[in-house]
Write a protein that holds these residues in place. Structure first.
Motif, short mmCIF file in Angstrom:
data_model
loop_
_atom_site.label_atom_id
_atom_site.label_comp_id
_atom_site.label_asym_id
_atom_site.label_seq_id
_atom_site.Cartn_x
_atom_site.Cartn_y
_atom_site.Cartn_z
N GLU A 1 -10.97 -56.85 1.53
CA GLU A 1 -12.17 -56.50 2.30
C GLU A 1 -12.69 -55.09 1.99
O GLU A 1 -11.94 -54.20 1.63
N HIS A 2 -14.00 -54.93 2.20
CA HIS A 2 -14.70 -53.66 2.01
C HIS A 2 -14.54 -52.84 3.28
O HIS A 2 -15.48 -52.71 4.07
N MET A 3 -13.33 -52.34 3.51
CA MET A 3 -13.00 -51.72 4.80
C MET A 3 -12.25 -50.40 4.65
O MET A 3 -11.38 -50.27 3.79
N PRO B 1 -21.39 -51.65 5.31
CA PRO B 1 -21.92 -51.75 3.94
C PRO B 1 -21.91 -50.40 3.21
O PRO B 1 -21.71 -49.35 3.83
N SER B 2 -22.14 -50.45 1.92
CA SER B 2 -22.13 -49.25 1.10
C SER B 2 -23.05 -48.18 1.70
O SER B 2 -24.17 -48.47 2.10
N ALA B 3 -22.53 -46.97 1.73
CA ALA B 3 -23.25 -45.82 2.26
C ALA B 3 -23.63 -45.98 3.72
O ALA B 3 -24.70 -45.56 4.17
N ASP C 1 -10.53 -45.52 2.67
CA ASP C 1 -11.92 -45.26 3.03
C ASP C 1 -12.89 -46.30 2.49
O ASP C 1 -14.08 -46.22 2.76
N ASP C 2 -12.39 -47.31 1.73
CA ASP C 2 -13.36 -48.23 1.13
C ASP C 2 -12.85 -49.67 1.02
O ASP C 2 -13.63 -50.60 1.16
N ILE C 3 -11.56 -49.83 0.74
CA ILE C 3 -11.05 -51.18 0.47
C ILE C 3 -9.74 -51.39 1.22
O ILE C 3 -8.87 -50.52 1.25
N SER D 1 -25.33 -39.84 -5.32
CA SER D 1 -24.40 -38.96 -6.02
C SER D 1 -23.05 -38.99 -5.30
O SER D 1 -22.99 -39.21 -4.09
N ARG D 2 -21.99 -38.77 -6.06
CA ARG D 2 -20.64 -39.03 -5.52
C ARG D 2 -19.65 -37.94 -5.88
O ARG D 2 -19.77 -37.30 -6.93
N PHE D 3 -18.64 -37.77 -5.02
CA PHE D 3 -17.46 -36.99 -5.38
C PHE D 3 -16.32 -37.97 -5.63
O PHE D 3 -16.22 -38.99 -4.97
N PRO E 1 -22.28 -57.92 -1.74
CA PRO E 1 -22.21 -57.77 -3.20
C PRO E 1 -20.81 -57.99 -3.78
O PRO E 1 -20.62 -57.83 -4.98
N PHE E 2 -19.84 -58.32 -2.93
CA PHE E 2 -18.44 -58.29 -3.39
C PHE E 2 -17.66 -59.57 -3.16
O PHE E 2 -16.51 -59.67 -3.60
N ILE E 3 -18.22 -60.57 -2.48
CA ILE E 3 -17.49 -61.82 -2.27
C ILE E 3 -17.43 -62.54 -3.62
O ILE E 3 -18.47 -62.83 -4.21
#
Ligand code: GTP
Ligand code: SPV
Ligand code: MN
Length: 612
Positions: free
Chosen positions: A254-256, A276-278, A301-303, A393-395, A473-475
């Motif tokens: 999961e995107h969690m 969702p993203s962002a 923090d994401d997955i 933009s990302r770190f 976007p990820f399933i």
């Protein structure tokens, strides 16, 4: 790093030059080398020396600029090609054997046809470049069944980023032994260099494919060097391919975010959150509570990969090793723990602005300096037209540097999840927090999650779309089957009482003048405290048509300087607004055809009846 082969005989060298006896891996590396014809092949060992060699090379090539070591030790500034700045959802494909397995939410091409197309793109595509062999592991290497992958890439930027984002290198290769299964992840920027030709700082190709072959657990990516398009352990493996593994094996990818929440009384709760993203996962995962006595620690923090433990509970692991976080909006006031993580160095900043004294800056980081070099490489002043940093933009920074890192992060068993939060970015309609009545209602909330699009993917920003479980976007398979898989968790749990409680949050509701009704960030601890109270059975809730919400006075607002009227508006369930949602939900469910679980149709009918 060890260099195993030279161009002419790249395919046929004997294994003693290669640091593994894994026949499947060796055969694949040779096959891809024969196809893509790199000048040399480098087996990455993940060492410090290798990192310095890679980053020195990237600095020499102009891809990276070294930041002032006094301010940002061992850290770098990268600018991409302006056309290669985010995930490309319209170029992302699930190439299942049966198109019905890709479902209505994915692009599908027959696998053999996609391989034919991409093989021609890959032919000779690494000419003049180095092919890096990157062995990596998603999640702890000492897991019962470690989740290996190998990425072959011609992008040293990707290698350096993978070293931050995954467990990578010689120790992983050793753990793979000579026959461990692994996900084959092939990546090329699609920019061969003919002899004598000059390179560019950010090679990429206008033709892009991000393809997944779920049955064979393969990823083929071409044309982009950025983020989720190219760091193939992340969205491609840990979500799209892993979701298919989870479907087949009875678990969830999961995107969690995953956090450890400790109350002033010392009660520990583990909370997972799908936005969702962002839409706020990194920020919530690293939150600095404003409510006294509460502590938040970060697991992910994401997955999240969630499997049932022997105790019948859902245990979550963060498969990643780094943070790839949205830079704009990150600041000492909003996310001080991210700032502290970055201050330790060892980071790559992509598409932010650079200050004249060798630091980075982005929108939201206090007052803008008088002069910057923006993400295009141009002069920028506060009077300039656009933002200095790209909105996506990302770190990229090691999660182990986070001052909030939970000790459990390293535990291959993960943490037992008490609550799942679904959340989106909605200006209207969706209240600050509500609680699902039961598991199926919780799945309904996830399946109907909606959010405004963001700059994390190319395309229009601010358009409301359904984003089920923040996984649109990820399933990696049919969304209807995915919902059924979620529903089935109740049977798998054996004891439904052990499943996490489900909540729906919205930090982004706005007033008529566009102001945020809820201050967000650290103040979200007030919502977490109510959720913890619900888990303990101590916090009150009132029924509304859409779920249970805190009654007036139930949220601890002590010391909050937001107008209480705004908080009331943020919590409001407006039947008219919700009635207006119904056709969109019905339309969305209709796209699932006969794969829509009947219980979700029943939930929609029940919601309609409650709103009538
Ligand atoms: P991905 O990495 O793309 O999956 O994003 P994410 O879900 O981790 O989102 P992130 O935490 O990076 O936040 C995205 C943007 O939303 C940033 O600009 C944040 O500053 C902003 N944001 C995060 N939390 C809040 C909040 O509680 N309130 C408001 N108003 N903005 C927030
Ligand atoms: C997202 O878009 O959800 C991200 C960034 O976390 S990327 O790695 O590019 O997918
Ligand atoms: Mn994400």
């Amino acid at each position: 790093m060890s260099i195993s082969t030279t161009p002419t005989d790249a395919a046929d060298r004997v294994p003693e030059h290669e640091p593994t006896a894994h026949r499947g891996l060796l055969a694949w590396v040779r096959e891809i080398a024969r196809l893509t014809t790199p000048d040399r092949i480098v087996w990455c060992d993940g060492s410090e020396a290798e990192w310095h060699e890679l980053t020195d090379g990237l600095v020499a090539a102009g891809t990276l600029v070294r930041l002032d070591p006094a301010k940002r030790p061992n850290s770098f500034w990268a600018r991409t090609d302006p056309t290669d700045v985010a995930r490309v959802e319209e170029r992302t494909f699930i190439c299942s054997a049966d198109p019905a397995d890709a479902g209505p939410t994915n692009n599908w091409v027959e696998p053999a046809e996609m391989k034919l197309t991409m093989t021609e793109l890959y032919r000779g595509c690494m000419t003049g470049r180095t092919m890096y062999v990157v062995p990596f592991c998603m999640g702890p290497v000492d897991a019962r069944a470690p989740m290996f992958g190998v990425e072959l890439t011609d992008s040293p930027y990707v290698v350096a980023s993978m070293r931050i984002m995954t467990r990578m290198g010689a120790s992983v290769l050793a753990a793979m032994g000579d026959d461990a299964p692994f996900v084959r992840a092939l990546h090329s920027v699609g920019a061969p260099l003919e002899p004598g030709a000059a390179d560019v700082a950010w090679p990429c190709n206008d033709t892009k494919f991000i393809s997944h072959f779920p049955e064979t657990r393969e990823i083929w990516s071409y044309g982009s060097g950025y983020g989720g398009n190219s760091l193939l352990g992340k969205k491609c493996y840990a979500l799209r391919i892993a979701s298919v593994m989870g479907r087949d094996e009875g678990w969830l990818a999961e995107h969690m975010l995953i956090m450890k929440l400790t109350s002033p009384q010392g009660v520990v709760r583990y909370v997972a959150g799908a936005f969702p993203s962002a839409c706020g996962k990194t920020n919530l995962a690293m939150l600095e509570p404003t409510l006294p006595g509460w502590t938040v620690e970060t697991v992910g923090d994401d997955i999240a990969w969630m499997r049932f433990g022997d105790d019948g509970r859902l245990w979550a692991v963060n498969p990643e090793y780094g943070l790839f976080g949205v830079a704009p909006g990150t600041d000492h006031r909003t996310n001080p723990n991210a700032m502290k993580t970055l201050a330790k160095g060892n980071s790559i900043f992509t598409n932010v602005a650079r200050t004249d004294d060798g630091d980075v800056w982005w929108e939201g980081m206090g007052e803008p300096p008088a002069h910057l070099t923006d993400w295009h490489g141009d002069d920028w002043t506060p009077d300039s037209d656009g933002p200095s940093s790209h909105p996506n933009s990302r770190f990229c920074t090691p999660i182990t540097q986070a001052p909030t890192l939970a000790a459990e992060y390293h535990d291959p068993r993960g943490v037992p999840i008490d609550a799942i939060l679904f959340g989106g970015r909605r200006r209207t309609t969706v209240p600050l927090v509500s609680e699902a009545r039961d598991w199926v209602h919780g799945v309904f909330l996830g399946a109907t999650l909606s959010s405004e699009t963001t700059a994390a993917a190319t395309g229009k920003v601010g358009v409301v779309r359904r984003d089920p479980m923040a996984m649109l976007p990820f399933i990696g398979y049919h969304a209807g089957d995915y919902f059924a898989h979620w529903i089935d968790m109740e049977k798998r749990a054996g004891d439904a009482a052990k499943l996490p409680k489900v909540f729906y949050v919205n930090w982004f509701r706005r007033g008529d003048d566009g102001r945020f009704l809820w201050p967000g960030f650290g103040e979200n601890s007030r919502v977490l405290a109510w959720i913890a109270g619900r888990l303990d059975g101590t916090a009150p809730a009132v029924e509304t048509p859409v779920g249970m919400v805190p009654p007036p006075g139930a949220l601890d607002l002590s010391g909050l300087d937001t107008d209480p009227a705004d908080v009331e508006l943020a919590l409001r369930v407006d039947a008219d607004e919700w009635r207006a949602e119904l056709p969109g939900i019905a339309e969305w469910f209709a796209t699932m055809g006969d794969k829509l679980p009947a219980v979700l149709a029943t939930e929609l009918d029940a919601l309609r009846a409650r709103l009538a």
